[in-house]
Enzyme design. Sequence first.
Site, PDB file in Angstrom:
ATOM      1  N   TYR A   1      -7.960   0.830 -14.546  1.00 26.24           N
ATOM      2  CA  TYR A   1      -8.147   1.706 -13.384  1.00 26.24           C
ATOM      3  C   TYR A   1      -8.162   3.182 -13.779  1.00 26.24           C
ATOM      4  CZ  TYR A   1      -6.007  -2.320 -10.901  1.00 26.24           C
ATOM      5  OH  TYR A   1      -5.675  -3.552 -10.404  1.00 26.24           O
TER       6      TYR A   1
ATOM      7  N   GLY B   1       0.780  -1.239   0.000  1.00 27.64           N
ATOM      8  CA  GLY B   1       0.000   0.000   0.000  1.00 27.64           C
ATOM      9  C   GLY B   1       0.810   1.286   0.000  1.00 27.64           C
TER      10      GLY B   1
ATOM     11  N   CYS C   1      -9.109  -4.218 -30.318  1.00 29.44           N
ATOM     12  CA  CYS C   1     -10.437  -3.812 -30.774  1.00 29.44           C
ATOM     13  C   CYS C   1     -11.278  -3.488 -29.546  1.00 29.44           C
ATOM     14  CB  CYS C   1     -11.066  -4.925 -31.590  1.00 29.44           C
ATOM     15  SG  CYS C   1     -10.016  -5.411 -32.958  1.00 29.44           S
ATOM     16  N   GLU C   2     -10.831  -2.484 -28.822  1.00 26.61           N
ATOM     17  CA  GLU C   2     -11.433  -2.069 -27.553  1.00 26.61           C
ATOM     18  C   GLU C   2     -11.089  -0.603 -27.435  1.00 26.61           C
ATOM     19  OE1 GLU C   2     -13.030  -2.797 -24.879  1.00 26.61           O
ATOM     20  OE2 GLU C   2     -12.763  -4.881 -24.316  1.00 26.61           O
TER      21      GLU C   2
ATOM     22  N   GLU D   1       5.011  -6.000   3.097  1.00 31.48           N
ATOM     23  CA  GLU D   1       4.785  -6.803   1.881  1.00 31.48           C
ATOM     24  C   GLU D   1       4.630  -5.864   0.703  1.00 31.48           C
ATOM     25  OE1 GLU D   1       1.876 -10.514   3.315  1.00 31.48           O
ATOM     26  OE2 GLU D   1       0.984  -8.670   2.621  1.00 31.48           O
TER      27      GLU D   1
ATOM     28  N   ARG E   1      -3.212  -1.214 -16.824  1.00 32.44           N
ATOM     29  CA  ARG E   1      -3.602  -0.281 -15.754  1.00 32.44           C
ATOM     30  C   ARG E   1      -4.387   0.944 -16.246  1.00 32.44           C
ATOM     31  NH1 ARG E   1      -0.715   2.104 -12.719  1.00 32.44           N
ATOM     32  NH2 ARG E   1      -1.816   1.781 -10.792  1.00 32.44           N
TER      33      ARG E   1
ATOM     34  N   GLY F   1       4.973  -4.155  -2.859  1.00 26.51           N
ATOM     35  CA  GLY F   1       5.230  -4.545  -4.238  1.00 26.51           C
ATOM     36  C   GLY F   1       5.532  -3.292  -5.047  1.00 26.51           C
ATOM     37  N   ARG F   2       4.517  -2.464  -5.207  1.00 29.16           N
ATOM     38  CA  ARG F   2       4.624  -1.249  -6.016  1.00 29.16           C
ATOM     39  C   ARG F   2       5.836  -0.390  -5.628  1.00 29.16           C
ATOM     40  NH1 ARG F   2      -0.046   0.639  -8.253  1.00 29.16           N
ATOM     41  NH2 ARG F   2      -1.179  -0.410  -6.584  1.00 29.16           N
TER      42      ARG F   2
HETATM   43  C1  LIG Z   1      -1.107  -6.657  -3.616  1.00 29.30           C
HETATM   44  C2  LIG Z   1      -0.700  -7.000  -2.250  1.00 29.30           C
HETATM   45  C3  LIG Z   1       0.490  -6.491  -1.713  1.00 29.30           C
HETATM   46  C4  LIG Z   1       1.362  -5.499  -2.428  1.00 29.30           C
HETATM   47  O1  LIG Z   1       0.698  -4.292  -2.602  1.00 29.30           O
HETATM   48  P1  LIG Z   1       1.462  -3.000  -3.158  1.00 29.30           P
HETATM   49  O2  LIG Z   1       0.377  -1.994  -3.231  1.00 29.30           O
HETATM   50  O3  LIG Z   1       2.015  -3.377  -4.478  1.00 29.30           O
HETATM   51  O4  LIG Z   1       2.512  -2.641  -2.194  1.00 29.30           O
HETATM   52  C5  LIG Z   1       0.850  -6.923  -0.450  1.00 29.30           C
HETATM   53  N1  LIG Z   1       0.101  -7.800   0.253  1.00 29.30           N
HETATM   54  C6  LIG Z   1      -1.046  -8.303  -0.236  1.00 29.30           C
HETATM   55  C7  LIG Z   1      -1.804  -9.271   0.584  1.00 29.30           C
HETATM   56  C8  LIG Z   1      -1.491  -7.911  -1.490  1.00 29.30           C
HETATM   57  O5  LIG Z   1      -2.647  -8.401  -1.958  1.00 29.30           O
END
Ligand SMILES: *Cc1c(COP(=O)(O)O)cnc(C)c1O
Length: 436
Positions: A328, A244, A355-356, A286, A324, A288-289
């Site tokens: 979104y 997040g 084709c969208e 956790e 994306r 990612g982004r």
């Molecule tokens: C998607 C997700 C993340 C990573 O989210 P980011 O916004 O990319 O940091 C971490 N934990 C869980 C359970 C997720 O579903």
Amino acid sequence: MKKTFLTKEQAEAIAREYPTPFYIYDEKGIRENARRVQEAFSWNKGFREYFAVKALPNPAVMQIMKEEGCGFDCASETELILADAVGAKTAEIMFSSNDTPEAEFACANTLGAIINLDDITHIETLRAACEKGGTDASGNRIAPSAFPETICCRYNPGGVFEMANGIMDHPGDSKYGMTKAQLFQAYRRLKELGAKRFGLHAFLASNTVGGDYYPQLAARLFQIAVEIKEQTGIALSFINLSGGVGIPYRPNEQANDILAIGAGVRRQFESILEPTGLQDIAIYTEMGRFMTGPYGALITRVIHEKHIYKEYIGVDACAANLIRPAMYDAYHHITVLGKEEEPADHMYDVVGSLCENNDKFAIDRHLPEIVPGDLLYLHDAGAHSFSMGYNYNGKLWCAELLLKEDGAVSLIRRAQTPNDYFSTLDVLPQFKLTQP
Ligand SMILES: *Cc1c(COP(=O)(O)O)cnc(C)c1O
């Protein structure tokens, strides 16, 4: 102005070897950022970042994460296989899934991954999976295993998640996690089943900027940890702040300062947990982004311009490569390589060939004058980008490349071929264009 990690000359040289479109990731940027994350939480003894594999499920990138001390957050059997393949062991894997098939619990538990339960009913599903074992998706038998000693529960506070600058998200409408009452019940039951180390997890808002999200989330989870101790006698071993933490997709947005975020979490830790004897709790994340988003780009070549009621620029990538914007309405900044200094005095819709009509990387975007042959650099495509690709219209996945620290480029996933696309049609003979 948003910076690119490639010049036009570099991109053209790479495109001579690997045709566009392609994704490219910047190893140096990824490593430097991962080190800042480790530094930001170095005050916490047990800190670990579990890189969210779904953001960028490429083993070459996962290997870099591993070298930087990260574990992996997985949510499916194939993500578990990837984590295992890069050598992650037991508590280096977090299994944060939801609506989880029983067999995936069996897979995760044989690897010794930390299982994060999304729902109270999953306690019994997990118990059954441990007792019976299962069959993995390749048809291999998974042996029975002991009920895990380390276990985590995912919390959903319901209602709206509000911070100083307004409503951040609506947990009450989200499918994840357990209610507070269920949490207490879950920990008691897990203890009966033999669990010894317990964690708490929540993910309440996505792509946050401003730096307050983790400290505020942490404060809430720390308070719950205190209540859990009071009501059940269980002292949590770790708190997982999940993902997040956002990135500045738009040029006017400010990047999150991860050192300040780490310090903010520390202040809450010291004021809420330390006085209650819970000072040994490890902090997990956790992300990612935040880990890879800014360090990836989609490079695509302009193949077409069209002048009807609007001005269109057609490129050789499409929404199947990067969904994306279509999904979104997400903003991805675009740099026309080699024209960084030119005025953005033209307005275009930048489109792919699906084709969208939502296959548009940008709508009414001010850019320098573009001509066919130009290379476009789509920024911040290092997370939730390649991995969300699909094959609509029979469009094939493009290659992924790694720009290494020494400037060399390596192919870390080749582009899909028509044969790859047809490979699941086992029932039919061979597919190729018939030549007259
Ligand atoms: C998607 C997700 C993340 C990573 O989210 P980011 O916004 O990319 O940091 C971490 N934990 C869980 C359970 C997720 O579903």
